[in-house]
Enzyme design. Structure first.
Site, PDB file in Angstrom:
ATOM      1  CG  ASN A   1      27.267  11.013  -4.831  1.00 46.65           C
ATOM      2  OD1 ASN A   1      27.315  11.963  -5.617  1.00 46.65           O
ATOM      3  ND2 ASN A   1      27.836  11.054  -3.647  1.00 46.65           N
TER       4      ASN A   1
ATOM      5  CE  LYS B   1      31.870  13.878 -19.930  1.00 43.44           C
ATOM      6  NZ  LYS B   1      31.365  12.865 -18.987  1.00 43.44           N
TER       7      LYS B   1
ATOM      8  CG  ASP C   1      42.099  16.505 -20.660  1.00 46.60           C
ATOM      9  OD1 ASP C   1      41.500  16.414 -19.576  1.00 46.60           O
ATOM     10  OD2 ASP C   1      43.214  15.985 -20.877  1.00 46.60           O
TER      11      ASP C   1
ATOM     12  CB  THR D   1      38.371  13.460 -12.236  1.00 41.75           C
ATOM     13  OG1 THR D   1      38.150  12.077 -12.118  1.00 41.75           O
ATOM     14  CG2 THR D   1      38.451  13.870 -13.679  1.00 41.75           C
TER      15      THR D   1
ATOM     16  CD  GLU E   1      31.194  17.653  -2.440  1.00 38.85           C
ATOM     17  OE1 GLU E   1      30.253  18.120  -3.094  1.00 38.85           O
ATOM     18  OE2 GLU E   1      31.109  16.616  -1.777  1.00 38.85           O
TER      19      GLU E   1
ATOM     20  CB  CYS F   1      31.612  13.772  -0.649  1.00 41.87           C
ATOM     21  SG  CYS F   1      31.227  13.711  -2.361  1.00 41.87           S
TER      22      CYS F   1
ATOM     23  NE  ARG G   1      25.608  17.987  -0.908  1.00 42.72           N
ATOM     24  CZ  ARG G   1      24.603  17.975  -1.799  1.00 42.72           C
ATOM     25  NH1 ARG G   1      24.287  19.057  -2.441  1.00 42.72           N
ATOM     26  NH2 ARG G   1      23.922  16.866  -2.040  1.00 42.72           N
TER      27      ARG G   1
HETATM   28  O1  G3P Z   1      28.656  13.157  -2.088  1.00 42.94           O
HETATM   29  C1  G3P Z   1      27.996  14.346  -2.293  1.00 42.94           C
HETATM   30  C2  G3P Z   1      28.023  15.164  -1.054  1.00 42.94           C
HETATM   31  O2  G3P Z   1      27.824  16.482  -1.422  1.00 42.94           O
HETATM   32  C3  G3P Z   1      27.138  14.653   0.051  1.00 42.94           C
HETATM   33  O3  G3P Z   1      25.933  15.286   0.197  1.00 42.94           O
HETATM   34  O4  G3P Z   1      23.744  15.723   1.193  1.00 42.94           O
HETATM   35  O5  G3P Z   1      24.728  13.443   1.390  1.00 42.94           O
HETATM   36  O6  G3P Z   1      25.696  15.307   2.678  1.00 42.94           O
HETATM   37  P1  G3P Z   1      24.973  14.923   1.427  1.00 42.94           P
END
Ligand code: G3P
Length: 494
Positions: A171, A194, A228, A246, A262, A296, A449
């Site tokens: 994302n 990766k 892995d 994961t 995270e 997230c 974030r």
């Molecule tokens: O899903 C990633 C997470 O770190 C969200 O970031 O900047 O949308 O709060 P943000």
């Protein structure tokens, strides 16, 4: 193929298959095999990436070890200079990189440009913060500890860990890649990346770090072959992962290395009776539905006092009716979710809520991976959506009769990333924040974030370690001490 088409990034593609990046070069795998990347909007294969072999991963790790030794000896100001150059290149190429994000992950066009610019700023800030915090050491003298004389001087400074394995999510493929690359490099580490399964074209950004030959690599392939193998590789000295559960499996398998994870959240929005209801509605819509809820930190459950619930639901519905739903190229607000299996998962949560009696504020509508925004009112704790993370444009509302009830629901979750509280009473807000088991609580604002130098961390299944520029730099270093031992004062002074 937006980046390949710019000329600057043309070497990243070999016919129809993107190359992997190792030792400062874009390469084709000896496996002769490739993995398909599917466009979320069209659900057709957009392009393919190399299926690297374990032997190729071994070579990447060996090259990273060698390059890291030289890089660690490169003066800090030169490392910072390189990051500043990379930041400038990123920003200069913001349009083609953003175009990749639109095509690969259906990110709305405007948000895609914002992500690239934010990433350039993050890299510059990391360079400056690195100079500040890594340029300082500590001096301790021995006679502060009982039984010691002043004959030992301990000099401590921060040194790199070695090779950082970075696994960013789909994302924020650019921003959450550079939030790992920047701190790793400024601290003197090498980095192996990766990319997430759904993304690759935007990783032409590696060309922004042109002077780092061998120091950063990007490997692609089948999880069953190299997943892995990479995370358990003895050459890895640190893992920084952002994504889903994961990460829990990785942390169980990883060796004795620092982990930064995270892993998602079920961010609660607690609304009290005295809240500014227009502010609440605006933050719920932005917090829950931006990038179609695929963050997230999205608001993932509203816990609202019964007395103000009708008014807020009405305001939110009015705003949802104005959202533009469609393809990302049209700069729609709601765009297709990233994969068909994500769309099916979201639909499963919606159908469960329907069977158990939730109130649908809008009609449920889906075309392919595109799901129209949906507010589900009167959700109860026996519904899956009260606890599970849809990662889509669907938001449950649970009506509560006390702040304690809201705190209880928030804390009963296995997640603990962020949460938010809306109230005009700052004393109450602080007390509720203290009671909420989440890494961050926002007062009168939706979870987020950024700014990227703020600490960012989750409790429980939401993660390990703390991010944010400063914390990431510190996490990707360890302390080295040298102790100068002098003859004891009694010996020399008589
Ligand atoms: O899903 C990633 C997470 O770190 C969200 O970031 O900047 O949308 O709060 P943000």
């Amino acid at each position: 193929m937006a980046l390949a088409g710019t000329g600057v990034f043309s070497e990243i593609i070999d016919g129809e298959v993107y190359r992997y990046y190792a030792d400062g070069e874009w390469r084709s795998s000896a496996s002769g095999k490739s993995v398909a990347i599917v466009n979320p909007t069209t659900r057709q294969t957009q392009y393919r990436v190399q299926a690297c072999t374990q032997e190729e991963v071994n070579k990447v790790m060996e090259a990273a070890k060698v390059a890291q030794k030289a890089w660690a000896r490169t003066p800090l100001w030169k490392r910072a200079e390189l990051l500043h150059k990379a930041a400038a290149i990123l920003k200069e190429h913001k349009a083609p990189i953003a175009e990749c994000l639109v095509k690969e992950i259906a990110k709305p066009a405007k948000d895609a440009v914002t992500e690239v610019v934010r990433s350039g700023d993050l890299v510059s800030y990391t360079a400056e913060e690195g100079v500040r915090i890594l340029g300082e050491g500590k001096l301790l003298v021995s006679d502060s500890f009982p039984g010691n004389e002043r004959n030992k001087y301990c000099l401590s400074s921060k040194i790199p860990l070695g090779v950082v394995l970075a696994i960013p999510p789909f994302n924020y493929p650019v921003n959450l890649a550079v939030s790992k690359i920047g701190p790793a490099l400024i601290a003197g580490n090498a980095l192996v990346l990766k990319p997430p399964t759904q993304v690759y074209d935007s990783f032409g950004i590696f060309n922004s770090f042109t002077e780092c030959e061998g120091l950063i690599s990007c490997v692609t392939g089948k999880g069953s072959e190299i997943g892995d193998f990479l995370t358990m590789h003895p050459g890895v000295n640190c893992i920084s992962f952002t994504g889903g559960d994961t990460g829990i499996a990785i942390s169980k398998k990883a060796g004795m290395v620092p982990l930064q994870m995270e892993l998602g959240g079920k961010d609660a929005c607690i609304v009290l009776e005295d809240a500014d209801l227009d502010l609440v509605a605006a933050n719920i819509v932005k917090g829950a539905f931006s990038y179609s809820g695929q963050r997230c930190t999205a608001v993932k459950v509203v816990l609202i006092m019964e007395s103000v619930a009708d008014a807020v639901v009405q305001k939110v519905n009015a705003k949802l009716a104005k959202l533009k739903v469609g393809p990302p190229e049209d700069n729609s607000d709601i765009t297709p979710v990233v994969t068909e299996s994500s769309a099916n998962f979201i639909e499963g949560l919606v159908m469960d809520a329907k069977e158990k009696g939730a109130t649908f504020c809008q009609e449920y509508r889906r075309e392919g991976n595109l799901i129209w925004p949906l507010l589900l009112d009167h959700v109860r704790p026996d519904m899956r959506i009260a606890w599970e993370e849809p990662f889509g444009p669907v938001l449950p509302v649970i009506r509560i009769n006390s702040a304690e009830e809201g705190i209880h629901h928030c804390n009963a979750s296995n997640f603990g990333l962020q949460g938010c509280i809306f109230t005009r009473d700052i004393n109450k807000a602080i007390l509720i924040s203290d009671a909420m088991e989440t890494g961050t609580v926002q007062i009168n604002y939706a979870p987020a974030r950024g700014p990227d130098h703020f600490p960012f961390q989750g409790l429980k299944d939401s993660g390990i370690g703390s991010q944010g520029i400063t914390n990431s730099i510190n996490m990707m270093t360890k302390v080295k001490s040298t102790v100068i031992n002098l003859p004891s004062p009694s010996y020399t002074m008589g």
